[in-house]
Design a protein around this motif. Structure first.
Motif, PDB file in Angstrom:
ATOM      1  N   PRO A 191       0.807  -1.374  -0.041  1.00  0.00           N
ATOM      2  CA  PRO A 191       0.056   0.019  -0.002  1.00  0.00           C
ATOM      3  C   PRO A 191       0.835   1.220   0.169  1.00  0.00           C
ATOM      4  O   PRO A 191       0.392   2.276  -0.555  1.00  0.00           O
ATOM      5  N   ALA A 192       2.019   1.279   0.467  1.00  0.00           N
ATOM      6  CA  ALA A 192       3.002   2.448   0.640  1.00  0.00           C
ATOM      7  C   ALA A 192       3.287   2.816  -0.815  1.00  0.00           C
ATOM      8  O   ALA A 192       3.552   4.049  -1.135  1.00  0.00           O
ATOM      9  N   ASP A 193       3.518   1.754  -1.517  1.00  0.00           N
ATOM     10  CA  ASP A 193       3.791   2.013  -3.177  1.00  0.00           C
ATOM     11  C   ASP A 193       2.422   2.533  -3.825  1.00  0.00           C
ATOM     12  O   ASP A 193       2.682   3.444  -4.669  1.00  0.00           O
ATOM     13  N   LYS A 194       1.469   1.886  -3.472  1.00  0.00           N
ATOM     14  CA  LYS A 194       0.358   2.005  -4.599  1.00  0.00           C
ATOM     15  C   LYS A 194      -0.429   3.189  -3.979  1.00  0.00           C
ATOM     16  O   LYS A 194      -1.126   4.011  -4.935  1.00  0.00           O
ATOM     17  N   TYR A 195      -0.547   3.519  -2.497  1.00  0.00           N
ATOM     18  CA  TYR A 195      -1.342   4.657  -2.367  1.00  0.00           C
ATOM     19  C   TYR A 195      -0.314   5.560  -0.866  1.00  0.00           C
ATOM     20  O   TYR A 195      -0.790   5.443   0.052  1.00  0.00           O
ATOM     21  N   PRO A 196       0.451   6.222  -1.848  1.00  0.00           N
ATOM     22  CA  PRO A 196       1.403   6.924  -0.957  1.00  0.00           C
ATOM     23  C   PRO A 196       0.822   8.026  -0.008  1.00  0.00           C
ATOM     24  O   PRO A 196       1.579   8.428   0.919  1.00  0.00           O
ATOM     25  N   ASN A 197      -0.203   8.471  -0.361  1.00  0.00           N
ATOM     26  CA  ASN A 197      -0.715   9.506   0.216  1.00  0.00           C
ATOM     27  C   ASN A 197      -1.591   9.214   1.608  1.00  0.00           C
ATOM     28  O   ASN A 197      -1.923  10.104   2.424  1.00  0.00           O
ATOM     29  N   ILE A 198      -1.738   7.900   1.489  1.00  0.00           N
ATOM     30  CA  ILE A 198      -2.155   7.478   2.770  1.00  0.00           C
ATOM     31  C   ILE A 198      -1.442   6.669   3.483  1.00  0.00           C
ATOM     32  O   ILE A 198      -1.551   6.620   4.826  1.00  0.00           O
ATOM     33  N   PHE A 199      -0.574   5.892   3.066  1.00  0.00           N
ATOM     34  CA  PHE A 199       0.433   4.928   3.718  1.00  0.00           C
ATOM     35  C   PHE A 199       1.727   5.093   3.656  1.00  0.00           C
ATOM     36  O   PHE A 199       2.348   5.352   2.573  1.00  0.00           O
ATOM     37  N   SER A 200       2.579   5.887   4.603  1.00  0.00           N
ATOM     38  CA  SER A 200       3.918   6.201   4.448  1.00  0.00           C
ATOM     39  C   SER A 200       4.835   4.929   4.480  1.00  0.00           C
ATOM     40  O   SER A 200       4.377   3.945   4.912  1.00  0.00           O
ATOM     41  N   GLN A 201       5.986   5.071   3.895  1.00  0.00           N
ATOM     42  CA  GLN A 201       7.031   3.976   3.865  1.00  0.00           C
ATOM     43  C   GLN A 201       7.536   3.707   5.351  1.00  0.00           C
ATOM     44  O   GLN A 201       8.042   2.656   5.110  1.00  0.00           O
ATOM     45  N   ASN A 202       7.372   4.682   6.114  1.00  0.00           N
ATOM     46  CA  ASN A 202       7.845   4.565   7.695  1.00  0.00           C
ATOM     47  C   ASN A 202       6.923   3.951   8.307  1.00  0.00           C
ATOM     48  O   ASN A 202       7.282   3.604   9.563  1.00  0.00           O
ATOM     49  N   SER A 203       5.608   3.763   7.923  1.00  0.00           N
ATOM     50  CA  SER A 203       4.772   2.994   8.938  1.00  0.00           C
ATOM     51  C   SER A 203       4.915   1.548   8.705  1.00  0.00           C
ATOM     52  O   SER A 203       5.692   0.747   8.027  1.00  0.00           O
ATOM     53  N   ILE A 204       4.002   0.735   9.403  1.00  0.00           N
ATOM     54  CA  ILE A 204       4.191  -0.687   9.587  1.00  0.00           C
ATOM     55  C   ILE A 204       3.852  -1.189   8.302  1.00  0.00           C
ATOM     56  O   ILE A 204       4.130  -2.411   7.858  1.00  0.00           O
ATOM     57  N   PHE A 205       2.965  -0.568   7.499  1.00  0.00           N
ATOM     58  CA  PHE A 205       2.440  -0.972   6.261  1.00  0.00           C
ATOM     59  C   PHE A 205       3.504  -0.780   5.131  1.00  0.00           C
ATOM     60  O   PHE A 205       3.588  -1.465   4.195  1.00  0.00           O
ATOM     61  N   GLY A 206       4.450   0.166   5.521  1.00  0.00           N
ATOM     62  CA  GLY A 206       5.538   0.231   4.525  1.00  0.00           C
ATOM     63  C   GLY A 206       6.835  -0.722   4.625  1.00  0.00           C
ATOM     64  O   GLY A 206       7.501  -1.112   4.013  1.00  0.00           O
ATOM     65  N   ARG A 207       7.034  -1.150   6.237  1.00  0.00           N
ATOM     66  CA  ARG A 207       7.914  -1.691   6.757  1.00  0.00           C
ATOM     67  C   ARG A 207       7.334  -3.426   6.324  1.00  0.00           C
ATOM     68  O   ARG A 207       8.267  -4.137   6.182  1.00  0.00           O
ATOM     69  N   PHE A 208       6.063  -3.752   6.363  1.00  0.00           N
ATOM     70  CA  PHE A 208       5.526  -4.795   5.915  1.00  0.00           C
ATOM     71  C   PHE A 208       4.578  -4.623   4.907  1.00  0.00           C
ATOM     72  O   PHE A 208       3.239  -4.672   5.217  1.00  0.00           O
ATOM     73  N   PRO A 209       5.152  -4.740   3.713  1.00  0.00           N
ATOM     74  CA  PRO A 209       4.129  -4.333   2.643  1.00  0.00           C
ATOM     75  C   PRO A 209       3.013  -5.162   2.311  1.00  0.00           C
ATOM     76  O   PRO A 209       2.134  -5.134   1.531  1.00  0.00           O
ATOM     77  N   TYR A 210       2.993  -6.285   3.118  1.00  0.00           N
ATOM     78  CA  TYR A 210       2.043  -7.530   2.674  1.00  0.00           C
ATOM     79  C   TYR A 210       1.095  -7.676   3.691  1.00  0.00           C
ATOM     80  O   TYR A 210       0.232  -8.776   3.859  1.00  0.00           O
TER      81      TYR A 210
END
Length: 485
Positions: A191-210
Motif C-alpha cells: 500500500p505504501a507504493d500504491k497509495y503513498p498519500n495514505i500509507f507512509s513508507q515508515n509506517s508498519i505497512f511500509g515496513r511490512f508491505p504484505y
C-alpha cells in the motif's frame, strides 16, 4: 383436543430435557427459510476461505523481498512451497478435526478454525523470513479444519427443502472467498507504493508491505469468531448423563400412550456400530470425483493469475494485479447472485449428479476459448474475460455443491464430521498438487510457443480440459454410485 394437549406436553418435556432434541424442535418449527442461519454459515465459511488464496497475487514479490531465492528463476519454486504448506497442514489434520466434530460438536471446531485465521494469518503478513512465512501457513492449515464440520453443520441446520440452499451457501461462500481473497491481496498489498498519500513508507505497512491484506482478513475473521459463540450446536446426542431425563420422558409417554413407550428403549445412536467409511463406496466415489475436480480448480486458479499477468509475447494478457483483482471481484459478485437466485431451483430440477455432469461438460469448451480471448484487446477483451471468468466460477461452484450434497447423503449424521474430514484430507492433498503442477505446466507451455500442435497457452487449457473430462466420466455408473435409503 385432549390428545393434542398430551402430545404438546410430551414434546415440551422431551425437548426441554434433551439439549440435542432442541435442534430437532427448532428444525420442526422452521417453516420459512432460516435467513439468520444462512448468513451465519456464509460468514463462517467466508472467513475461513479468504486467507487461503489471498497471497497468490503478491506471493512472487513477497518471496523476492525475503531474499531466499538466489536466482530470479527460483522464486516460483519457493512460492510453490509456501502455497502448498497450507494444504499439507490440512492434509495432516482434517480427519482429526472431523472426529472431534463428531464427538464434541461442530461449534468448537468452527470457533478454533476461525481463531486460527485471526492469529496465523496476521503473523503471515508480518513474516520477516521465508521460514516464518511457511510455518505460519502450515500452522494455519493444521488448525483451520472447519470446512468439513461446517458442511455437516449446514446439512443438519436446514430443513430438507432448504438443504440444497444450505450446502450451496457453503460452496459458494468458499468459492467467493477463494476469489475475493486474491482480489484483496491484489488491491491492498504494497500500500505504501500504491497509495503513498495514505500509507507512509515508515509506517508498519511500509515496513511490512504484505501486512494490510492479511490484517483486513484477520479483523473480519475476529468479528465472525466472536459471533460464532452464539451459533446453536446441531450435533444431536443422547449421552449417559441424560438417563433421568429419558426416564421422565418415558414415564410421561407411558401414561399418555401406553405401549408406545417401548420406542424409548431402542438403542441410542452411540450404541449402533459405526460403519467403516472406507468401505462406503457411495461416499468414497463422491470424494474421489470431488478430488479430481478440486485438482482441476486449484490448477486453474494458479494458471489464471499467471496467464493474466504474463506478457503478450508469451501468450498472456499483460494485466496488472489490480486488473486481476477487478475480474475476480466481479466473478465473486456473480457467484453470490447465482447462489441466492438460481442454484436451489437448478438443483431441484436436475439433482446433484446431473449438475456435476452438465457443469463439467460446459467447462470444456469454455476453457478452450481462453487462448482465443487473449487475441482480443481493449474493452472487448475485458468484457469477454469477465463473462468467461464468471461462467467458469459459477460452473465450478455448481459442481462442488452437488458433490457436497452427495457426500453428506452418503453417511448418517453421527459420521458426517469424520466423512467430511476424509474428504478434506483427500481434497487438500490434490489441492497441494494443483498449484505446483499448474505452475510447472505453465512454465513448460511457454517454452513451446512455436509448436505445430497446441502451441503455448492452448496446451495449458487442453490439459486442464483433459482433467475435467476425466472427472465428468467418473460421474457415471459404475464408478459413482448413490446411497439407497
Amino acid at each position: 383436543m385432549a390428545e393434542e394437549s398430551r402430545e404438546a406436553l410430551l414434546k415440551k418435556v422431551y425437548y426441554e430435557n434433551c439439549p440435542g432434541c432442541k435442534v430437532e424442535q427448532r428444525k420442526e418449527l422452521q417453516r420459512g427459510l432460516p435467513i439468520k442461519m444462512l448468513v451465519a454459515v456464509w460468514l463462517v465459511v467466508l472467513s475461513a476461505a479468504l486467507p487461503i488464496s489471498s497471497l497468490f497475487p503478491f506471493l512472487y514479490f513477497m518471496i523476492r523481498d525475503l531474499h531466499i531465492a538466489k536466482r530470479e528463476e527460483d522464486i516460483g519454486y519457493y512460492a510453490g512451497y509456501v502455497g502448498a504448506s497450507f494444504m499439507i497442514g490440512r492434509v495432516l489434520t482434517s480427519i482429526f478435526w472431523g472426529v472431534v466434530a463428531d464427538r464434541y460438536g461442530r461449534k468448537p471446531v468452527i470457533i478454533i478454525g476461525i481463531a486460527a485465521v485471526v492469529i496465523f494469518n496476521t503473523l503471515f503478513g508480518l513474516s520477516v523470513n521465508f521460514w516464518m512465512a511457511i510455518s505460519t501457513r502450515f500452522l494455519l492449515g493444521c488448525l483451520n479444519g472447519l470446512l468439513g464440520p461446517i458442511k455437516a453443520y449446514a446439512s443438519e441446520a436446514f430443513r430438507e427443502e432448504h438443504q440444497a440452499l444450505g450446502m450451496s451457501t457453503v460452496s459458494v461462500a468458499w468459492g467467493i472467498g477463494l476469489i475475493i481473497g486474491p482480489a484483496l491481496g491484489g488491491f491492498l498489498a504494497q500500500p505504501a507504493d500504491k497509495y503513498p498519500n495514505i500509507f507512509s513508507q515508515n509506517s508498519i505497512f511500509g515496513r511490512f508491505p504484505y501486512f494490510l491484506p492479511c490484517l483486513c482478513i484477520s479483523v473480519f475473521a475476529f468479528g465472525v469468531c466472536i459471533a460464532s459463540f452464539w451459533l446453536p450446536e446441531t450435533l444431536h446426542k443422547h449421552n449417559g448423563n441424560t438417563g433421568l431425563q429419558d426416564d421422565s420422558f418415558e414415564a410421561l409417554e407411558t401414561a399418555s400412550y401406553g405401549s408406545f413407550a417401548n420406542e424409548g428403549k431402542q438403542k441410542t445412536e452411540e450404541q449402533i456400530p459405526k460403519e467403516n467409511l472406507f468401505k462406503n463406496w457411495p461416499l468414497m466415489s463422491s470424494i474421489i470425483v470431488y478430488c479430481v475436480y478440486s485438482l482441476h480448480d486449484m490448477a486453474y486458479t494458479e494458471i489464471f493469475s499467471l496467464w493474466a499477468v504474463s506478457p503478450r509475447k508469451l501468450g498472456g494478457l499483460s494485466f496488472s494485479t489490480e486488473n486481476v483483482g477487478e475480474i475476480l471481484a466481479i466473478s465473486g459478485f456473480g457467484l453470490f447472485v447465482f447462489q441466492i437466485t438460481l442454484y436451489p431451483f437448478v438443483e431441484r430440477l436436475l439433482g446433484p449428479v446431473m449438475i456435476a455432469r452438465i457443469g463439467g461438460i460446459i467447462t470444456i469448451p469454455l476453457l478452450s476459448s481462453y487462448p482465443f480471448i487473449a487475441m482480443l484487446s481493449g474493452f472487448s477483451l475485458y468484457l469477454m474475460l469477465n463473462i468467461a471468468s464468471v461462467l467458469k466460477n459459477v460452473l465450478s461452484i455448481t459442481i462442488v455443491t452437488g458433490l457436497f450434497i452427495l457426500q453428506n447423503k452418503a453417511v448418517d449424521q453421527r459420521q458426517r464430521g469424520a466423512a467430511n474430514g476424509i474428504s478434506m484430507t483427500a481434497m487438500s492433498l490434490f489441492k497441494a498438487i494443483g498449484p505446483a503442477g499448474g505452475g510447472a505446466l505453465f512454465s513448460w507451455a511457454q517454452t513451446r510457443l512455436d509448436a505445430a500442435i497446441l502451441p503455448g497457452s492452448q496446451m495449458i487449457f487442453f490439459i486442464l480440459n483433459v482433467v475435467e473430462a476425466i472427472a465428468v466420466l467418473m460421474t457415471f455408473k459404475p464408478f459413482l454410485t448413490l446411497r439407497h435409503e
